[in-house]
Design a protein around this motif. Structure first.
Motif, PDB file in Angstrom:
ATOM      1  N   GLN A   8      86.613   8.076 189.336  1.00 33.03           N
ATOM      2  CA  GLN A   8      85.789   7.976 188.129  1.00 33.03           C
ATOM      3  C   GLN A   8      86.011   9.166 187.207  1.00 33.03           C
ATOM      4  OE1 GLN A   8      81.510   8.260 188.604  1.00 33.03           O
ATOM      5  NE2 GLN A   8      81.240   6.652 187.069  1.00 33.03           N
ATOM      6  N   VAL A   9      86.064  10.363 187.761  1.00 34.65           N
ATOM      7  CA  VAL A   9      86.323  11.565 186.967  1.00 34.65           C
ATOM      8  C   VAL A   9      87.684  11.456 186.298  1.00 34.65           C
ATOM      9  CG1 VAL A   9      86.786  14.050 187.109  1.00 34.65           C
ATOM     10  CG2 VAL A   9      84.799  13.089 188.281  1.00 34.65           C
ATOM     11  N   ALA A  10      88.692  11.051 187.063  1.00 34.42           N
ATOM     12  CA  ALA A  10      90.045  10.934 186.511  1.00 34.42           C
ATOM     13  C   ALA A  10      90.103   9.903 185.383  1.00 34.42           C
ATOM     14  CB  ALA A  10      91.026  10.565 187.617  1.00 34.42           C
ATOM     15  N   LEU A  11      89.452   8.772 185.558  1.00 33.53           N
ATOM     16  CA  LEU A  11      89.466   7.733 184.528  1.00 33.53           C
ATOM     17  C   LEU A  11      88.758   8.202 183.250  1.00 33.53           C
ATOM     18  CD1 LEU A  11      88.842   4.485 186.594  1.00 33.53           C
ATOM     19  CD2 LEU A  11      90.901   5.090 185.320  1.00 33.53           C
ATOM     20  N   LEU A  12      87.605   8.815 183.401  1.00 31.17           N
ATOM     21  CA  LEU A  12      86.872   9.287 182.227  1.00 31.17           C
ATOM     22  C   LEU A  12      87.656  10.364 181.474  1.00 31.17           C
ATOM     23  CD1 LEU A  12      83.251   9.343 183.674  1.00 31.17           C
ATOM     24  CD2 LEU A  12      84.141   7.808 181.910  1.00 31.17           C
ATOM     25  N   LEU A  13      88.265  11.278 182.214  1.00 31.07           N
ATOM     26  CA  LEU A  13      89.053  12.318 181.553  1.00 31.07           C
ATOM     27  C   LEU A  13      90.325  11.743 180.928  1.00 31.07           C
ATOM     28  CD1 LEU A  13      88.594  15.361 183.965  1.00 31.07           C
ATOM     29  CD2 LEU A  13      87.450  14.908 181.793  1.00 31.07           C
ATOM     30  N   ALA A  14      90.897  10.714 181.555  1.00 33.91           N
ATOM     31  CA  ALA A  14      92.074  10.060 180.961  1.00 33.91           C
ATOM     32  C   ALA A  14      91.704   9.388 179.640  1.00 33.91           C
ATOM     33  CB  ALA A  14      92.655   9.042 181.942  1.00 33.91           C
ATOM     34  N   ILE A  15      90.559   8.719 179.609  1.00 32.57           N
ATOM     35  CA  ILE A  15      90.088   8.105 178.356  1.00 32.57           C
ATOM     36  C   ILE A  15      89.878   9.187 177.299  1.00 32.57           C
ATOM     37  CG2 ILE A  15      88.147   6.888 177.276  1.00 32.57           C
ATOM     38  CD1 ILE A  15      87.855   5.388 180.022  1.00 32.57           C
ATOM     39  N   GLY A  16      89.278  10.295 177.696  1.00 31.49           N
ATOM     40  CA  GLY A  16      89.068  11.405 176.775  1.00 31.49           C
ATOM     41  C   GLY A  16      90.378  11.983 176.266  1.00 31.49           C
ATOM     42  N   THR A  17      91.382  12.043 177.133  1.00 31.86           N
ATOM     43  CA  THR A  17      92.691  12.554 176.721  1.00 31.86           C
ATOM     44  C   THR A  17      93.333  11.630 175.693  1.00 31.86           C
ATOM     45  OG1 THR A  17      92.985  13.585 178.878  1.00 31.86           O
ATOM     46  CG2 THR A  17      94.961  13.286 177.546  1.00 31.86           C
ATOM     47  N   ILE A  18      93.205  10.338 175.892  1.00 31.87           N
ATOM     48  CA  ILE A  18      93.740   9.377 174.924  1.00 31.87           C
ATOM     49  C   ILE A  18      93.038   9.556 173.580  1.00 31.87           C
ATOM     50  CG2 ILE A  18      93.904   6.916 174.356  1.00 31.87           C
ATOM     51  CD1 ILE A  18      94.302   6.483 177.442  1.00 31.87           C
ATOM     52  N   LEU A  19      91.723   9.706 173.600  1.00 33.74           N
ATOM     53  CA  LEU A  19      90.983   9.961 172.361  1.00 33.74           C
ATOM     54  C   LEU A  19      91.482  11.245 171.691  1.00 33.74           C
ATOM     55  CD1 LEU A  19      87.329   9.094 173.442  1.00 33.74           C
ATOM     56  CD2 LEU A  19      88.767   7.813 171.844  1.00 33.74           C
ATOM     57  N   HIS A  20      91.711  12.261 172.492  1.00 38.92           N
ATOM     58  CA  HIS A  20      92.196  13.546 171.975  1.00 38.92           C
ATOM     59  C   HIS A  20      93.570  13.387 171.329  1.00 38.92           C
ATOM     60  CE1 HIS A  20      92.483  17.902 171.720  1.00 38.92           C
ATOM     61  NE2 HIS A  20      93.646  17.866 172.330  1.00 38.92           N
ATOM     62  N   LEU A  21      94.410  12.559 171.915  1.00 42.12           N
ATOM     63  CA  LEU A  21      95.766  12.364 171.398  1.00 42.12           C
ATOM     64  C   LEU A  21      95.804  11.572 170.092  1.00 42.12           C
ATOM     65  CD1 LEU A  21      97.690  11.637 174.704  1.00 42.12           C
ATOM     66  CD2 LEU A  21      98.045  13.582 173.180  1.00 42.12           C
ATOM     67  N   VAL A  22      94.916  10.593 169.940  1.00 49.19           N
ATOM     68  CA  VAL A  22      94.999   9.714 168.769  1.00 49.19           C
ATOM     69  C   VAL A  22      94.283  10.259 167.536  1.00 49.19           C
ATOM     70  CG1 VAL A  22      95.301   7.640 170.175  1.00 49.19           C
ATOM     71  CG2 VAL A  22      93.013   8.273 169.418  1.00 49.19           C
ATOM     72  N   VAL A  23      93.447  11.263 167.711  1.00 49.17           N
ATOM     73  CA  VAL A  23      92.740  11.837 166.563  1.00 49.17           C
ATOM     74  C   VAL A  23      93.717  12.708 165.782  1.00 49.17           C
ATOM     75  CG1 VAL A  23      90.933  13.466 165.887  1.00 49.17           C
ATOM     76  CG2 VAL A  23      90.490  11.782 167.659  1.00 49.17           C
ATOM     77  N   PRO A  24      93.839  12.470 164.481  1.00 49.88           N
ATOM     78  CA  PRO A  24      94.777  13.273 163.691  1.00 49.88           C
ATOM     79  C   PRO A  24      94.289  14.710 163.511  1.00 49.88           C
ATOM     80  CG  PRO A  24      93.553  11.778 162.268  1.00 49.88           C
ATOM     81  CD  PRO A  24      93.156  11.452 163.678  1.00 49.88           C
ATOM     82  N   GLY A  25      95.226  15.617 163.363  1.00 49.62           N
ATOM     83  CA  GLY A  25      94.897  17.026 163.163  1.00 49.62           C
ATOM     84  C   GLY A  25      94.592  17.339 161.718  1.00 49.62           C
ATOM     85  N   ALA A  59      90.162  18.996 182.745  1.00 47.26           N
ATOM     86  CA  ALA A  59      89.993  18.832 181.295  1.00 47.26           C
ATOM     87  C   ALA A  59      90.778  19.908 180.545  1.00 47.26           C
ATOM     88  CB  ALA A  59      88.509  18.885 180.921  1.00 47.26           C
ATOM     89  N   GLY A  60      90.771  21.123 181.051  1.00 44.40           N
ATOM     90  CA  GLY A  60      91.531  22.200 180.430  1.00 44.40           C
ATOM     91  C   GLY A  60      93.024  21.936 180.450  1.00 44.40           C
ATOM     92  N   LEU A  61      93.516  21.454 181.589  1.00 44.75           N
ATOM     93  CA  LEU A  61      94.951  21.143 181.688  1.00 44.75           C
ATOM     94  C   LEU A  61      95.330  19.980 180.785  1.00 44.75           C
ATOM     95  CD1 LEU A  61      95.471  21.581 185.535  1.00 44.75           C
ATOM     96  CD2 LEU A  61      96.372  23.054 183.714  1.00 44.75           C
ATOM     97  N   LEU A  62      94.505  18.941 180.772  1.00 43.49           N
ATOM     98  CA  LEU A  62      94.795  17.788 179.916  1.00 43.49           C
ATOM     99  C   LEU A  62      94.753  18.173 178.439  1.00 43.49           C
ATOM    100  CD1 LEU A  62      92.801  15.053 181.860  1.00 43.49           C
ATOM    101  CD2 LEU A  62      95.295  15.214 181.636  1.00 43.49           C
TER     102      LEU A  62
END
Length: 174
Positions: A8-25, A59-62
Motif C-alpha cells: 500500500q505504501v509503495a502504491l501510494l508513493l508511486a501514484i504520488g511520483t507520477i503526479l510529481h512527474l506530470v506537473v509542469p515546472g 519519498a525522498g528517493l522518488l
C-alpha cells in the motif's frame, strides 16, 4: 510492517511520483511536489515511526529521481526526512483529538510548508537557489500547499474507504 502495508505504501508513493512527474515546472525551474500529498496520506494511515522513516526515505528517493531542480537530489531526501518527522509528530499529537478532515487539512498545509522550507533551505546551503528564497517560497511552495491540501482532503477518505473495504473482504471466510 506487513506485506500488505508495504504494498500500500509503495502504491501510494508511486501514484504520488507520477503526479510529481506530470506537473509542469515553473518558478525558476521548480515545480510543486505533489508526491507530498500521497506521502501525507501514507503517514496518516500508518501512524508508526518505522513506517514514517521508511516512507520518508522512499519519498525522498522518488522525489530525487523526479526532480527538475539542478542539484535537487540531496535536498529532496533531506526535505522528506525532516517533513516525515514533523508530520509524524503532528499526527501523534492530533490524531483522534480533532476531526480527521481538519487534521488532513492541517497536515496538507503545514506539511507542505515545512517541506518547502526544508527543501529550499537545504538547497540554498548545498547548491544555491536560482532566485531569492522568499520569491521561490511564495511562487512555488504556497501554491503547492493549496494543491496538496485539496488533494489530501479529497483523497484521504477515498484511500481510507478502499483500505477498510479491502480489509473487510479479506477477513471474510469463504
Amino acid at each position: 510492517m506487513s506485506l500488505r502495508d508495504s504494498i500500500q505504501v509503495a502504491l501510494l508513493l508511486a501514484i504520488g511520483t507520477i503526479l510529481h512527474l506530470v506537473v509542469p515546472g515553473y518558478g525558476s525551474g521548480m515545480k510543486p511536489d505533489l508526491l507530498l500529498g500521497m506521502f501525507f496520506i501514507v503517514l496518516l494511515l500508518k501512524r508508526d515511526f518505522r513506517s514514517t522513516l521508511l516512507a520518508s526515505l522512499l519519498a525522498g528517493l522518488l522525489s530525487a529521481f523526479a526532480t527538475t531542480f539542478p542539484g535537487g537530489q540531496l535536498p529532496n531526501i533531506i526535505d522528506k526526512l525532516i517533513t516525515g518527522l514533523v508530520v509524524f509528530a503532528m499526527v501523534k499529537l492530533l490524531y483522534g483529538r480533532i476531526n480527521n478532515y481538519v487534521l488532513t487539512g492541517i497536515i496538507g498545509v503545514l506539511g507542505t510548508l515545512v517541506s518547502g522550507a526544508a527543501f529550499l533551505g537545504s538547497a540554498l546551503a548545498i547548491v544555491g537557489l536560482p532566485a531569492p528564497f522568499m520569491a521561490l517560497f511564495t511562487t512555488v511552495v504556497l501554491p503547492a500547499a493549496v494543491l496538496n491540501t485539496i488533494a489530501v482532503i479529497i483523497l484521504y477518505p477515498v484511500v481510507l474507504f478502499s483500505k477498510n473495504t479491502i480489509e473487510r473482504s479479506s477477513n471474510r471466510t469463504v
